[in-house]
Design an enzyme around this catalytic site. Sequence first.
Site, PDB file in Angstrom:
ATOM      1  N   ASN A   7       6.101 -14.782   5.817  1.00 31.41           N
ATOM      2  CA  ASN A   7       6.024 -14.527   7.248  1.00 31.41           C
ATOM      3  C   ASN A   7       7.402 -14.095   7.722  1.00 31.41           C
ATOM      4  OD1 ASN A   7       5.841 -14.603  10.010  1.00 31.41           O
ATOM      5  ND2 ASN A   7       5.037 -16.695  10.137  1.00 31.41           N
ATOM      6  N   ARG A  94       1.896 -12.237   6.591  1.00 30.23           N
ATOM      7  CA  ARG A  94       1.478 -12.223   7.989  1.00 30.23           C
ATOM      8  C   ARG A  94       1.959 -10.895   8.579  1.00 30.23           C
ATOM      9  NH1 ARG A  94       4.235 -14.911  13.194  1.00 30.23           N
ATOM     10  NH2 ARG A  94       2.587 -14.388  14.634  1.00 30.23           N
ATOM     11  N   HIS A 183      -2.138 -14.419  17.574  1.00 32.09           N
ATOM     12  CA  HIS A 183      -2.413 -15.766  17.028  1.00 32.09           C
ATOM     13  C   HIS A 183      -3.786 -15.823  16.362  1.00 32.09           C
ATOM     14  CE1 HIS A 183       0.356 -17.709  20.308  1.00 32.09           C
ATOM     15  NE2 HIS A 183       1.047 -17.561  19.183  1.00 32.09           N
ATOM     16  N   LEU A 215      -1.218 -23.792  21.487  1.00 34.49           N
ATOM     17  CA  LEU A 215      -0.123 -24.071  22.415  1.00 34.49           C
ATOM     18  C   LEU A 215       1.150 -24.380  21.632  1.00 34.49           C
ATOM     19  CD1 LEU A 215      -2.130 -26.448  24.830  1.00 34.49           C
ATOM     20  CD2 LEU A 215      -1.947 -23.941  24.925  1.00 34.49           C
ATOM     21  N   ARG A 247       7.947 -17.212  28.340  1.00 32.01           N
ATOM     22  CA  ARG A 247       7.191 -16.045  28.836  1.00 32.01           C
ATOM     23  C   ARG A 247       6.356 -16.423  30.043  1.00 32.01           C
ATOM     24  NH1 ARG A 247       4.466 -14.779  23.178  1.00 32.01           N
ATOM     25  NH2 ARG A 247       6.257 -15.520  22.008  1.00 32.01           N
ATOM     26  N   GLU A 340      -0.967 -30.172  19.485  1.00 35.89           N
ATOM     27  CA  GLU A 340      -1.136 -31.279  18.533  1.00 35.89           C
ATOM     28  C   GLU A 340      -0.349 -32.523  18.940  1.00 35.89           C
ATOM     29  OE1 GLU A 340      -0.158 -29.749  14.575  1.00 35.89           O
ATOM     30  OE2 GLU A 340      -1.196 -27.893  15.079  1.00 35.89           O
ATOM     31  N   GLU A 393      -1.680 -21.651   9.465  1.00 34.62           N
ATOM     32  CA  GLU A 393      -1.816 -20.201   9.297  1.00 34.62           C
ATOM     33  C   GLU A 393      -1.502 -19.781   7.862  1.00 34.62           C
ATOM     34  OE1 GLU A 393       0.513 -20.300  12.939  1.00 34.62           O
ATOM     35  OE2 GLU A 393      -0.264 -18.300  13.356  1.00 34.62           O
TER      36      GLU A 393
HETATM   37  P1  ADP Z   1       5.882 -21.870  17.290  1.00 32.26           P
HETATM   38  O1  ADP Z   1       5.017 -21.222  18.323  1.00 32.26           O
HETATM   39  O2  ADP Z   1       7.297 -21.374  17.313  1.00 32.26           O
HETATM   40  O3  ADP Z   1       5.264 -21.945  15.907  1.00 32.26           O
HETATM   41  P2  ADP Z   1       5.272 -24.714  17.506  1.00 32.26           P
HETATM   42  O4  ADP Z   1       3.823 -24.543  17.234  1.00 32.26           O
HETATM   43  O5  ADP Z   1       6.080 -25.491  16.537  1.00 32.26           O
HETATM   44  O6  ADP Z   1       6.020 -23.354  17.800  1.00 32.26           O
HETATM   45  O7  ADP Z   1       5.392 -25.404  18.943  1.00 32.26           O
HETATM   46  C1  ADP Z   1       6.618 -25.605  19.575  1.00 32.26           C
HETATM   47  C2  ADP Z   1       6.367 -26.375  20.854  1.00 32.26           C
HETATM   48  O8  ADP Z   1       5.757 -27.620  20.518  1.00 32.26           O
HETATM   49  C3  ADP Z   1       7.634 -26.678  21.636  1.00 32.26           C
HETATM   50  O9  ADP Z   1       7.419 -26.487  23.019  1.00 32.26           O
HETATM   51  C4  ADP Z   1       7.817 -28.169  21.369  1.00 32.26           C
HETATM   52  O10 ADP Z   1       8.452 -28.794  22.418  1.00 32.26           O
HETATM   53  C5  ADP Z   1       6.383 -28.619  21.290  1.00 32.26           C
HETATM   54  N1  ADP Z   1       6.314 -29.949  20.671  1.00 32.26           N
HETATM   55  C6  ADP Z   1       6.564 -30.292  19.382  1.00 32.26           C
HETATM   56  N2  ADP Z   1       6.467 -31.642  19.232  1.00 32.26           N
HETATM   57  C7  ADP Z   1       6.153 -32.145  20.453  1.00 32.26           C
HETATM   58  C8  ADP Z   1       5.919 -33.455  20.972  1.00 32.26           C
HETATM   59  N3  ADP Z   1       6.001 -34.537  20.186  1.00 32.26           N
HETATM   60  N4  ADP Z   1       5.625 -33.584  22.283  1.00 32.26           N
HETATM   61  C9  ADP Z   1       5.551 -32.500  23.089  1.00 32.26           C
HETATM   62  N5  ADP Z   1       5.760 -31.245  22.671  1.00 32.26           N
HETATM   63  C10 ADP Z   1       6.052 -31.070  21.382  1.00 32.26           C
END
Ligand code: ADP
Length: 411
Positions: A7, A94, A183, A215, A247, A340, A393
């Site tokens: 990726n 990807r 996505h 998200l 964004r 998650e 993914e």
């Molecule tokens: P990407 O889109 O870069 O792959 P991720 O899927 O890892 O990103 O998501 C990143 C987001 O997830 C960030 O906003 C981060 O703050 C949020 N996040 C990760 N762990 C937690 C948590 N324990 N509580 C709240 N938000 C979280």
Amino acid sequence: MIVLVINCGSSSVKYEIFQTHPEASLATGIADRVAVNGGQQASLVHHPRFGEQYRLVAEMPSHQTALSHIVAALVDPDHGVIKSLDEVDAVGHRVVHGGEEFSASVLINDQVISAISRYCELAPLHNPPNLAGIRACQKYLPGVPQVAVFDTAFHQTIPPYAYVYGLPYRFYENHGIRRYGFHGTSHRYVALKAAEILQQRGVPTTEQRIITCHLGNGCSITAVRAGQSIDTSMGFTPLEGLLMGTRCGDLDPAVVAFLINEMGLSADQVDELLNEHSGLLGVSGVSSDMRDICAAVRAGNDRAQLALDIFCYRIKKYIGAYAAVMGGVDAVVFTAGIGENAPEVRASTVTGLEHLGLHLDEAANQGLSGGSEPVDISTPDSRARILVIPTDEELMIARDTAAIVTDKLPK
Ligand code: ADP
């Protein structure tokens, strides 16, 4: 079969290497700060499944140099996971934009490479590094079949009335300006998992109505009917739809003309403002990271609260819209970093949607403690399910790659 998943982002190369029978990840890793300032402060972190993490600091002026360090790490006698690169049977990439040409993953050949190059115009930050990764693998793994797995492919089933914008039609015909959605690999992975759960509960696949909420730093939401994407919130680019880390998501397009004509911003400045300084960061003034937003909310910060409220309100609005177009909903799925891990976001999003049959079990929602398995956080008598499904993914890319390569092998 051994499958390497690549990726390539603008300044990073993430990878994961899998064996397929039995399915298992052998190692993951990331090369960071690639091609930034000549790649002087780049590093590679490699995590073998068994064994110690390994970190290398080296110059990585290009994605090709990053790949050279990655393949070296894979076969290294101390922290490698295969003896020789000959063991790699296939590589899955990807690829962000496949335009209207690809509705599924494909074996990469010269025509596919030309198509990915053509779509660089639509995804200038993403497709060029994706191509660089493909070319580097052709160099370091010559003769190994490579497969492209497109972020846009899953959304190619969206009907024209949901993907054509209300612009003069020629802008779609001549310039490809339409909703593509992104996505897709994540939405497809979690939708498949949710479909299995619904099937077990007696909802046949052909009747399933699933809404998947991805998200992360980027956020998008998809309506999946009978296994097919029928609408999604991201559009021509990943800027449309939900509020995201930096964004803005949905916005009156007249704001763009106002920023240019009345406030004197250039088109590039507007682009940067909407993509990098807006969203959770722009509204809260605190951070683009949901963990920081939640901490600031707990400390009584009003603007962080407003950012969180906008974030959840917009997801709720889209769930309502997608339930409307599907004639109801059987499952809402939360996935990616925020989906998650942030119970407050899940709760505030689905609370008030009981009329759609969505009843949250708040104890299950709060008590969720990670893990890779889907968890149902709806009450037993909830008509529709609320599911938390960790996305993967890379695994989806590895499965597509193995399936395509196996299919092409002489039987
Ligand atoms: P990407 O889109 O870069 O792959 P991720 O899927 O890892 O990103 O998501 C990143 C987001 O997830 C960030 O906003 C981060 O703050 C949020 N996040 C990760 N762990 C937690 C948590 N324990 N509580 C709240 N938000 C979280």
